[in-house]
Design a protein around this motif. Sequence first.
Motif, PDB file in Angstrom:
ATOM      1  N   GLY A  13       0.887  -1.248   0.167  1.00 16.52           N
ATOM      2  CA  GLY A  13       0.031  -0.020  -0.073  1.00 16.52           C
ATOM      3  C   GLY A  13       0.941   1.305  -0.005  1.00 16.52           C
ATOM      4  O   GLY A  13       2.097   1.296  -0.108  1.00 16.52           O
ATOM      5  N   THR A  14       0.400   2.347  -0.072  1.00 16.66           N
ATOM      6  CA  THR A  14       0.858   3.754   0.068  1.00 16.66           C
ATOM      7  C   THR A  14       1.880   4.069   1.224  1.00 16.66           C
ATOM      8  O   THR A  14       2.761   4.619   1.073  1.00 16.66           O
ATOM      9  CB  THR A  14      -0.002   4.739  -0.228  1.00 16.66           C
ATOM     10  OG1 THR A  14      -0.913   4.573  -1.449  1.00 16.66           O
ATOM     11  CG2 THR A  14       0.554   6.152  -0.587  1.00 16.66           C
ATOM     12  N   GLN A  83      -0.227  -0.364  -4.497  1.00 18.77           N
ATOM     13  CA  GLN A  83      -0.493   0.993  -4.688  1.00 18.77           C
ATOM     14  C   GLN A  83      -0.617   1.258  -6.236  1.00 18.77           C
ATOM     15  O   GLN A  83       0.486   0.743  -6.671  1.00 18.77           O
ATOM     16  CB  GLN A  83       0.382   1.991  -4.083  1.00 18.77           C
ATOM     17  CG  GLN A  83       1.889   1.779  -4.071  1.00 18.77           C
ATOM     18  CD  GLN A  83       2.809   2.981  -3.645  1.00 18.77           C
ATOM     19  OE1 GLN A  83       2.316   3.895  -3.757  1.00 18.77           O
ATOM     20  NE2 GLN A  83       3.810   2.461  -3.198  1.00 18.77           N
ATOM     21  N   ARG A  84      -1.366   1.576  -6.966  1.00 16.38           N
ATOM     22  CA  ARG A  84      -1.107   1.955  -8.509  1.00 16.38           C
ATOM     23  C   ARG A  84      -0.605   3.103  -8.882  1.00 16.38           C
ATOM     24  O   ARG A  84      -0.434   4.077  -8.139  1.00 16.38           O
ATOM     25  CB  ARG A  84      -2.533   1.583  -8.982  1.00 16.38           C
ATOM     26  CG  ARG A  84      -3.656   0.583  -8.407  1.00 16.38           C
ATOM     27  CD  ARG A  84      -5.083   0.552  -8.555  1.00 16.38           C
ATOM     28  NE  ARG A  84      -5.677   1.778  -7.954  1.00 16.38           N
ATOM     29  CZ  ARG A  84      -6.800   2.454  -8.363  1.00 16.38           C
ATOM     30  NH1 ARG A  84      -7.592   1.594  -9.159  1.00 16.38           N
ATOM     31  NH2 ARG A  84      -6.992   3.432  -7.818  1.00 16.38           N
ATOM     32  N   GLU A  85      -0.282   3.198 -10.304  1.00 18.20           N
ATOM     33  CA  GLU A  85       0.149   4.193 -10.802  1.00 18.20           C
ATOM     34  C   GLU A  85       1.754   4.768 -10.352  1.00 18.20           C
ATOM     35  O   GLU A  85       2.472   5.267 -11.274  1.00 18.20           O
ATOM     36  CB  GLU A  85      -0.630   5.856 -10.588  1.00 18.20           C
ATOM     37  CG  GLU A  85      -2.081   5.266 -11.173  1.00 18.20           C
ATOM     38  CD  GLU A  85      -3.039   5.083  -9.967  1.00 18.20           C
ATOM     39  OE1 GLU A  85      -2.785   5.060  -9.001  1.00 18.20           O
ATOM     40  OE2 GLU A  85      -4.020   4.725 -10.371  1.00 18.20           O
ATOM     41  N   TRP A 104       1.869   7.940  -6.860  1.00 15.33           N
ATOM     42  CA  TRP A 104       0.483   8.388  -7.621  1.00 15.33           C
ATOM     43  C   TRP A 104       0.127   9.497  -7.150  1.00 15.33           C
ATOM     44  O   TRP A 104      -0.517  10.530  -7.932  1.00 15.33           O
ATOM     45  CB  TRP A 104      -0.485   7.402  -7.204  1.00 15.33           C
ATOM     46  CG  TRP A 104      -0.858   7.024  -6.085  1.00 15.33           C
ATOM     47  CD1 TRP A 104      -0.215   6.053  -5.221  1.00 15.33           C
ATOM     48  CD2 TRP A 104      -1.947   7.493  -5.269  1.00 15.33           C
ATOM     49  NE1 TRP A 104      -0.965   6.164  -3.761  1.00 15.33           N
ATOM     50  CE2 TRP A 104      -1.822   6.918  -3.863  1.00 15.33           C
ATOM     51  CE3 TRP A 104      -3.069   8.456  -5.379  1.00 15.33           C
ATOM     52  CZ2 TRP A 104      -2.780   7.022  -2.814  1.00 15.33           C
ATOM     53  CZ3 TRP A 104      -3.911   8.876  -4.384  1.00 15.33           C
ATOM     54  CH2 TRP A 104      -3.586   8.216  -3.171  1.00 15.33           C
ATOM     55  N   TYR A 136      -1.795  12.126 -11.997  1.00 12.48           N
ATOM     56  CA  TYR A 136      -2.061  10.906 -11.212  1.00 12.48           C
ATOM     57  C   TYR A 136      -1.481   9.523 -11.945  1.00 12.48           C
ATOM     58  O   TYR A 136      -0.799   8.891 -11.267  1.00 12.48           O
ATOM     59  CB  TYR A 136      -3.500  10.819 -10.956  1.00 12.48           C
ATOM     60  CG  TYR A 136      -4.248   9.767 -10.274  1.00 12.48           C
ATOM     61  CD1 TYR A 136      -3.597   8.729  -9.452  1.00 12.48           C
ATOM     62  CD2 TYR A 136      -5.521   9.089 -10.728  1.00 12.48           C
ATOM     63  CE1 TYR A 136      -4.090   7.805  -8.709  1.00 12.48           C
ATOM     64  CE2 TYR A 136      -6.063   8.359 -10.082  1.00 12.48           C
ATOM     65  CZ  TYR A 136      -5.539   7.525  -9.075  1.00 12.48           C
ATOM     66  OH  TYR A 136      -6.157   6.337  -8.388  1.00 12.48           O
ATOM     67  N   ASP A 245      -4.392  -2.580  -6.102  1.00  9.78           N
ATOM     68  CA  ASP A 245      -5.207  -2.487  -4.877  1.00  9.78           C
ATOM     69  C   ASP A 245      -6.901  -2.348  -4.909  1.00  9.78           C
ATOM     70  O   ASP A 245      -7.362  -3.167  -4.304  1.00  9.78           O
ATOM     71  CB  ASP A 245      -4.202  -1.974  -3.715  1.00  9.78           C
ATOM     72  CG  ASP A 245      -4.500  -0.467  -3.910  1.00  9.78           C
ATOM     73  OD1 ASP A 245      -4.945   0.166  -4.878  1.00  9.78           O
ATOM     74  OD2 ASP A 245      -3.542   0.253  -3.003  1.00  9.78           O
ATOM     75  N   GLN A 246      -7.198  -1.521  -5.658  1.00 13.01           N
ATOM     76  CA  GLN A 246      -8.501  -1.089  -5.684  1.00 13.01           C
ATOM     77  C   GLN A 246      -9.380  -2.123  -6.418  1.00 13.01           C
ATOM     78  O   GLN A 246     -10.520  -2.509  -6.130  1.00 13.01           O
ATOM     79  CB  GLN A 246      -8.711   0.291  -6.121  1.00 13.01           C
ATOM     80  CG  GLN A 246      -8.140   1.544  -5.501  1.00 13.01           C
ATOM     81  CD  GLN A 246      -8.219   1.335  -3.941  1.00 13.01           C
ATOM     82  OE1 GLN A 246      -9.428   0.810  -3.474  1.00 13.01           O
ATOM     83  NE2 GLN A 246      -7.270   1.514  -3.334  1.00 13.01           N
ATOM     84  N   GLY A 268      -6.018   6.938   0.192  1.00 15.20           N
ATOM     85  CA  GLY A 268      -7.031   7.741  -0.488  1.00 15.20           C
ATOM     86  C   GLY A 268      -8.371   6.752  -0.236  1.00 15.20           C
ATOM     87  O   GLY A 268      -8.462   5.978   0.267  1.00 15.20           O
ATOM     88  N   PHE A 270     -11.549   5.003  -2.828  1.00 15.94           N
ATOM     89  CA  PHE A 270     -11.550   4.673  -4.181  1.00 15.94           C
ATOM     90  C   PHE A 270     -12.985   3.757  -4.198  1.00 15.94           C
ATOM     91  O   PHE A 270     -12.982   2.751  -3.622  1.00 15.94           O
ATOM     92  CB  PHE A 270     -10.602   3.725  -4.595  1.00 15.94           C
ATOM     93  CG  PHE A 270      -9.325   4.552  -4.749  1.00 15.94           C
ATOM     94  CD1 PHE A 270      -8.827   5.313  -5.805  1.00 15.94           C
ATOM     95  CD2 PHE A 270      -8.538   4.563  -3.358  1.00 15.94           C
ATOM     96  CE1 PHE A 270      -7.584   6.060  -5.641  1.00 15.94           C
ATOM     97  CE2 PHE A 270      -7.285   5.345  -3.482  1.00 15.94           C
ATOM     98  CZ  PHE A 270      -6.892   6.160  -4.482  1.00 15.94           C
TER      99      PHE A 270
HETATM  100  O1  LIG Z   1      -2.575   2.569  -1.054  1.00 14.17           O
HETATM  101  P1  LIG Z   1      -4.131   2.742  -1.077  1.00 14.17           P
HETATM  102  O2  LIG Z   1      -4.748   1.568  -0.778  1.00 14.17           O
HETATM  103  O3  LIG Z   1      -4.567   4.031  -0.689  1.00 14.17           O
HETATM  104  O4  LIG Z   1      -4.314   2.811  -2.683  1.00 14.17           O
HETATM  105  C1  LIG Z   1      -3.710   3.802  -3.559  1.00 14.17           C
HETATM  106  C2  LIG Z   1      -4.255   3.688  -5.068  1.00 14.17           C
HETATM  107  O5  LIG Z   1      -3.871   2.439  -5.691  1.00 14.17           O
HETATM  108  C3  LIG Z   1      -3.821   4.665  -5.783  1.00 14.17           C
HETATM  109  O6  LIG Z   1      -4.554   4.706  -7.098  1.00 14.17           O
END
Ligand SMILES: O=P(O)(O)OC[C@H](O)CO
Length: 503
Positions: A13-14, A83-85, A104, A136, A245-246, A268, A270
């Motif tokens: 995760g982030t 975590q994406r991007e 991201w 983003y 992750d989302q 964040g 989502f």
């Molecule tokens: O780290 P999270 O769970 O807040 O997820 C971050 C997202 O994947 C960003 O697009």
Amino acid sequence: MKNEQYIMALDQGTTSSRCILFDHQGNRVSTASQEFSQHYPKPGWVEHDPMEIFASQLGVASRAMNQIGIGPSEIAAIGITNQRETTIVWDKETGEPVYPAIVWQCRRTAERIDAFAKTETGKNSTARTGLIPDAYFSASKIQWILEHVDGALERAHAGQLLFGTVDTWLIWKLTGGRSHVTDVTNASRTMLFDIHKLQWDEELLAWFGIPRSMMPQVCMSSGSFGITDPTLMGGEIPIMGVAGDQQAALFGQCCFESGEVKNTYGTGCFMLMNTGARPVASRNGLITTIAVGLDGEVQYALEGSVFVGGASVQWLRDELRLFRSAEQSEDYAKAVPDTAGAYVVPAFTGLGAPHWDPYARGTIVGITRGFSREHLVRATLESIAYQTADILSAMEKDSGIGLKSLKVDGGASANNFLMQFQADILNTRVVRPTCIETTALGAAYLAGLACGYWESRDEIRRNIQVDRVFDSLMEEKRREELLNGWKKAVNCSRGWAYQGKDE
Ligand SMILES: O=P(O)(O)OC[C@H](O)CO
Ligand SMILES: Nc1ncnc2c1ncn2[C@@H]1O[C@H](COP(=O)(O)OP(=O)(O)O)[C@@H](O)[C@H]1O
């Protein structure tokens, strides 16, 4: 001898790296997690250390196994979710990243995106990528690295550099540099992927100056991604599932059918709605993304992305030092009946859906003399629910579906005050499962389906357990008043960091 009792989920995760071992019923058998460093080199910039990401992920994997005294032979497969991007570029030979991971949330490429959005390629890109041009996504971050790191562009063109989102980086490291792959859900977040043809888009790669040779091979989300290097975890384990992750949380919440929705409250927030085999184009500021690639087919989703959710609670904890642990925010918020008319808009890294304003910045408005720490905490938690309300309203318009209940998960969904206020402000039932780690669960399901640990989605659905349901207790008039105030507050935050000339 093999005695495969568990699926290992690696959830990068982030703010933290986690490893969870799941059994057949989807129970968490062992959990290990570790927060890692966040770097903010300039206002609006966010970076991570890719080596720290990998080391923390490997560390929690070992810890999760040691806690219950098992080894790799008891793990049927690994599922990775991330975590994406977030963008990493590294040297193919040395395995050294050429620059920190650009996260991201980072807004450093906002002006480049302004320029891109005005071009023909930019205007046509949404139809192919499903995304609204924004800093983003990965594309402009890769371009920034190639343009700002000495010699990077030349090395990239010579085929010496590789790009990956965090899933790709972890797989590459875990397999000892043997697999350079990603899955369709992560690819769909780069703004370089045609979500209809399921291939990298040559025109977009060319616009951002990214050589095709840097890009990973794109796979379905459930299948073979490589085998771990035996020196890392004490033995070989196949990596059989990967999803952003989302999307993993959508799968973990068993939103397998068109029209099913979940909202995750992590760093964040989502919200994703499964739209089945049909990609739905938004007219209300949402994006179209790939929900999952399974059994040779993809499903699509509509997504509303809120950049700052639980991170605002971290801000109260770490920067303002109002309390020591995020859980305490619940007691502070409950200690006052309202926010004394004030609003917090946590647009620390701009605003995501449905506003898409990279120049918005955090704002506190409506403060009067009696405004206290408790009011600030409450207003911050409420802002998470308001942002979700903006997204849900756009999603209902786009899909034509009026939502009767919302499945929730993620770290901040543990906050009962927040969940009750969410139900109140949406006038919709909020349903929290027993396991709020649905991101990890989704990755485990994808891996377990690929290796035969689970037979089918029907079998998985039987694992669902509800912890608590929240129904609205708020009167319509009050809801309207509060939402009107929120709209005014958002307007105050918009455009703050814009330094260009208005046209
Ligand atoms: O780290 P999270 O769970 O807040 O997820 C971050 C997202 O994947 C960003 O697009
Ligand atoms: N009880 C709580 N109340 C409010 N926020 C919380 C609570 N517990 C965790 N959080 C917030 O949730 C986030 C962590 O959730 P998590 O799902 O682990 O996020 P991520 O996957 O983005 O790292 C943090 O930003 C933290 O501040």
